[in-house]
Motif scaffolding. Structure first.
Motif, PDB file in Angstrom:
ATOM      1  N   ARG A 186       0.820  -1.216   0.000  1.00 28.79           N
ATOM      2  CA  ARG A 186       0.000   0.000   0.000  1.00 28.79           C
ATOM      3  C   ARG A 186       0.854   1.267   0.000  1.00 28.79           C
ATOM      4  N   VAL A 187       2.151   1.117  -0.150  1.00 27.10           N
ATOM      5  CA  VAL A 187       3.033   2.287  -0.194  1.00 27.10           C
ATOM      6  C   VAL A 187       3.663   2.372  -1.580  1.00 27.10           C
ATOM      7  N   ASP A 188       4.365   3.475  -1.825  1.00 24.63           N
ATOM      8  CA  ASP A 188       4.987   3.696  -3.138  1.00 24.63           C
ATOM      9  C   ASP A 188       6.381   3.086  -3.235  1.00 24.63           C
ATOM     10  N   ARG A 189       7.088   3.043  -2.116  1.00 22.62           N
ATOM     11  CA  ARG A 189       8.422   2.438  -2.075  1.00 22.62           C
ATOM     12  C   ARG A 189       8.607   1.781  -0.710  1.00 22.62           C
ATOM     13  N   VAL A 190       9.286   0.634  -0.715  1.00 18.13           N
ATOM     14  CA  VAL A 190       9.739   0.002   0.522  1.00 18.13           C
ATOM     15  C   VAL A 190      11.262   0.005   0.486  1.00 18.13           C
ATOM     16  N   MET A 191      11.886   0.488   1.559  1.00 20.45           N
ATOM     17  CA  MET A 191      13.337   0.586   1.592  1.00 20.45           C
ATOM     18  C   MET A 191      13.914  -0.384   2.625  1.00 20.45           C
ATOM     19  N   PRO A 192      14.213  -1.634   2.204  1.00 22.98           N
ATOM     20  CA  PRO A 192      14.894  -2.566   3.109  1.00 22.98           C
ATOM     21  C   PRO A 192      16.366  -2.200   3.205  1.00 22.98           C
ATOM     22  N   PRO A 193      17.069  -2.692   4.237  1.00 25.77           N
ATOM     23  CA  PRO A 193      18.470  -2.307   4.403  1.00 25.77           C
ATOM     24  C   PRO A 193      19.458  -3.109   3.566  1.00 25.77           C
ATOM     25  N   GLY A 194      18.980  -4.139   2.897  1.00 25.50           N
ATOM     26  CA  GLY A 194      19.889  -4.943   2.085  1.00 25.50           C
ATOM     27  C   GLY A 194      19.126  -5.815   1.114  1.00 25.50           C
ATOM     28  N   GLU A 195      19.856  -6.393   0.163  1.00 23.96           N
ATOM     29  CA  GLU A 195      19.222  -7.202  -0.869  1.00 23.96           C
ATOM     30  C   GLU A 195      18.600  -8.467  -0.298  1.00 23.96           C
ATOM     31  N   MET A 218      16.983  -8.826   2.466  1.00 23.67           N
ATOM     32  CA  MET A 218      15.655  -8.502   2.974  1.00 23.67           C
ATOM     33  C   MET A 218      14.712  -8.146   1.828  1.00 23.67           C
ATOM     34  N   ALA A 219      15.227  -7.534   0.772  1.00 24.92           N
ATOM     35  CA  ALA A 219      14.397  -7.265  -0.406  1.00 24.92           C
ATOM     36  C   ALA A 219      13.889  -8.569  -1.005  1.00 24.92           C
ATOM     37  N   ALA A 220      14.739  -9.591  -1.023  1.00 27.48           N
ATOM     38  CA  ALA A 220      14.328 -10.889  -1.549  1.00 27.48           C
ATOM     39  C   ALA A 220      13.236 -11.519  -0.690  1.00 27.48           C
ATOM     40  N   ILE A 221      13.341 -11.350   0.632  1.00 25.56           N
ATOM     41  CA  ILE A 221      12.289 -11.846   1.523  1.00 25.56           C
ATOM     42  C   ILE A 221      10.963 -11.168   1.198  1.00 25.56           C
ATOM     43  N   LEU A 222      10.984  -9.853   1.008  1.00 26.42           N
ATOM     44  CA  LEU A 222       9.764  -9.120   0.674  1.00 26.42           C
ATOM     45  C   LEU A 222       9.142  -9.646  -0.611  1.00 26.42           C
ATOM     46  N   VAL A 231      19.020 -14.535  14.043  1.00 28.64           N
ATOM     47  CA  VAL A 231      18.392 -14.714  12.723  1.00 28.64           C
ATOM     48  C   VAL A 231      17.259 -13.709  12.526  1.00 28.64           C
ATOM     49  N   THR A 232      17.160 -12.728  13.432  1.00 30.13           N
ATOM     50  CA  THR A 232      16.049 -11.770  13.370  1.00 30.13           C
ATOM     51  C   THR A 232      16.460 -10.417  12.806  1.00 30.13           C
ATOM     52  N   GLU A 233      17.725 -10.266  12.406  1.00 28.91           N
ATOM     53  CA  GLU A 233      18.197  -8.973  11.924  1.00 28.91           C
ATOM     54  C   GLU A 233      17.734  -8.713  10.492  1.00 28.91           C
ATOM     55  N   THR A 234      17.453  -7.449  10.188  1.00 37.24           N
ATOM     56  CA  THR A 234      17.253  -7.067   8.795  1.00 37.24           C
ATOM     57  C   THR A 234      18.555  -6.536   8.196  1.00 37.24           C
ATOM     58  N   PHE A 235      19.414  -6.002   9.057  1.00 37.02           N
ATOM     59  CA  PHE A 235      20.722  -5.506   8.606  1.00 37.02           C
ATOM     60  C   PHE A 235      21.840  -5.992   9.517  1.00 37.02           C
ATOM     61  N   GLY A 236      21.778  -5.655  10.780  1.00 35.37           N
ATOM     62  CA  GLY A 236      22.819  -6.051  11.708  1.00 35.37           C
ATOM     63  C   GLY A 236      23.870  -4.976  11.886  1.00 35.37           C
ATOM     64  N   ASN A 237      23.463  -3.834  12.455  1.00 29.66           N
ATOM     65  CA  ASN A 237      24.411  -2.742  12.698  1.00 29.66           C
ATOM     66  C   ASN A 237      25.612  -3.215  13.495  1.00 29.66           C
ATOM     67  N   VAL A 238      25.371  -4.106  14.467  1.00 33.05           N
ATOM     68  CA  VAL A 238      26.467  -4.558  15.325  1.00 33.05           C
ATOM     69  C   VAL A 238      27.517  -5.329  14.538  1.00 33.05           C
ATOM     70  N   ALA A 266      25.167 -16.048  11.877  1.00 35.00           N
ATOM     71  CA  ALA A 266      24.169 -16.918  11.248  1.00 35.00           C
ATOM     72  C   ALA A 266      24.017 -16.535   9.779  1.00 35.00           C
ATOM     73  N   ARG A 267      23.900 -17.546   8.938  1.00 34.78           N
ATOM     74  CA  ARG A 267      23.629 -17.298   7.528  1.00 34.78           C
ATOM     75  C   ARG A 267      22.150 -16.921   7.401  1.00 34.78           C
ATOM     76  N   ALA A 268      21.875 -15.640   7.604  1.00 33.96           N
ATOM     77  CA  ALA A 268      20.508 -15.131   7.649  1.00 33.96           C
ATOM     78  C   ALA A 268      20.511 -13.705   7.125  1.00 33.96           C
ATOM     79  N   THR A 269      19.307 -13.129   6.976  1.00 29.60           N
ATOM     80  CA  THR A 269      19.207 -11.760   6.477  1.00 29.60           C
ATOM     81  C   THR A 269      20.087 -10.837   7.303  1.00 29.60           C
ATOM     82  N   GLY A 270      20.641  -9.871   6.635  1.00 26.09           N
ATOM     83  CA  GLY A 270      21.544  -8.950   7.306  1.00 26.09           C
ATOM     84  C   GLY A 270      22.976  -9.394   7.156  1.00 26.09           C
ATOM     85  N   ALA A 271      23.345 -10.452   7.855  1.00 30.37           N
ATOM     86  CA  ALA A 271      24.737 -10.913   7.825  1.00 30.37           C
ATOM     87  C   ALA A 271      25.175 -11.312   6.431  1.00 30.37           C
ATOM     88  N   VAL A 272      24.290 -11.921   5.650  1.00 33.98           N
ATOM     89  CA  VAL A 272      24.701 -12.382   4.317  1.00 33.98           C
ATOM     90  C   VAL A 272      25.004 -11.214   3.382  1.00 33.98           C
TER      91      VAL A 272
END
Length: 383
Positions: A152-161, A163-167, A286-293, A307-313
């Motif tokens: 319902r929005v015009d753009r979604v800005m995930p922090p990495g590819e 997470m974009a693939a998950i969307l 495994v809950t990160e979208t990016f992982g600033n830490v 973890a081989r999960a969103t963010g870290a990969v």
């Protein structure tokens, strides 16, 4: 259209009452917008004693504590008439939604009815949280609600590819330009390492510190971290565990990892010192979208096992800046950490490569991409 023409209404479930990665990213974004002459008004829950002062104008919205042992966070309950009147008076030409909560859904509806451009950013994988609170059966419903929200929005800005693939896998068809994250390169750098500080915690100069950094909450994989420490001890891998952070799960984590050194909450340059004083950064979340830490550890020259999960990969190059491990595979985590402990040359090479890669992540660059997206969306809505 110029950045100074922007009037941005930002909606957030948490802007400054609790300090975490998303709040720091949002405040830095607002600061960047204000520096370019944009007008910004933030709508979010507030408390009497927030974690830090907000950047920009903050309007308090009605909220209640989140149940289930997470009452340090609050749930905004909607968009009452007083907030709607404030919005009308502010007259935004872009609405930014940072969470698919009740407030976010109401704000999307308000903006759509007025033909205002809508940008969403994605900070938290709520669908992955449920298993940690024994309500995993609700995950499909959360995915369905998020799919509807982001479509319902015009753009979604995930922090990495990743997470974009998950969307896209959820069925989100909205364009997904990336809003990555930056780093304070003066704060997070190898030169912040402090052997004297390590010694004050009982960590010797010749000991390898396996570090954890983050809020001490279940969804950060604290159970896996503790199990891997036990496996390292069982194998006789020499190490010291260094935990940096605070949170509601600290007491339980201390009981599961009794030999770990708990340094508590660190901020500012003290945080940079703590990260640089690690020898291995272990992030089983495994809950990160990016992982600033993870990025902070890399900038400090610390090799990463994650973890081989969103963010870290999106951040860790396998075998170059660290190692990615199948989630919850404690034996594989112990293999990777044990190898880094046993090979000082590898440890140094991984850390140097991570430091070089982190150098490309700068707040002024990534936040300008958000401004450019706002201009695109606002221009299209005006046309």
């Amino acid at each position: 259209m110029l950045a100074s023409d922007l009037r941005v209404a930002l909606f957030s479930g948490n802007y400054n009452y609790t300090r975490d990665g998303p709040t720091q990213a949002l405040n830095l974004l607002v600061g960047h917008l204000l520096s370019q002459g944009a007008a910004v008004r933030v709508y979010a829950p507030t408390i009497a004693k927030p974690a830090f002062a907000p950047t920009g104008d903050l309007v308090s919205v009605p909220s209640v504590p989140i149940p289930g042992g997470r009452d340090e966070y609050r749930l905004a309950t909607g968009l009452p008439d007083t907030i709607r009147a404030d919005l009308e008076a502010f007259a935004p030409n872009v609405v930014h939604l940072s969470a698919p909560d009740i407030l976010g859904h109401r704000a999307v509806t308000w903006a759509r009815a007025r033909g205002i451009g809508r940008v969403a950013s994605l900070h938290t994988r709520f669908d992955t949280y449920m298993r940690y609170y024994h309500i995993g059966f609700t995950a499909p419903l959360l995915v369905a609600l998020q799919k509807r929200f982001y479509n319902r929005v015009d753009r979604v800005m995930p922090p990495g590819e990743s997470m974009a693939a998950i969307l896209r896998g959820w069925g989100v068809t909205t364009p997904t330009p990336i809003w990555s994250r930056g780093i304070d390169h003066d704060r997070f750098r190898p030169g912040r390492r402090d052997p004297a500080w390590r010694r004050s915690l009982g960590i010797g100069d010749d000991e390898v510190a396996v570090g954890f950094l983050g809020r001490l909450v279940k969804e950060k994989g604290l159970d896996v971290f503790a199990q891997v420490l036990a496996e390292l001890r069982r194998r006789g891998v020499p190490h010291k565990a260094l935990v940096v952070g605070e949170g509601p799960a600290r007491a339980a984590f201390e009981a599961e990892a009794p030999e770990a050194v708990f340094a508590g909450f660190q901020s500012g340059d003290d945080l940079g010192r703590a990260v640089a004083s690690m020898d291995v950064f272990f992030n089983p979340s495994v809950t990160e979208t990016f992982g600033n830490v993870t990025l902070e550890a890399m900038a400090a020259g610390v090799p990463v096992v994650a973890a081989r999960a969103t963010g870290a990969v999106d951040l860790v190059d396998e075998g170059e800046t660290g190692f990615l491990v199948p989630p919850r595979d404690c034996a594989a985590y112990a293999d990777a950490i044990g190898r880094i402990v046993a090979e000082p040359g590898l440890r140094a090479a991984l850390g140097e490569a991570g430091h070089r890669k982190a150098a490309g992540y700068r707040w002024e660059v990534v936040n300008q991409r958000v401004v450019d997206t706002y201009l695109e969306v606002a221009g299209a809505a005006r046309a």
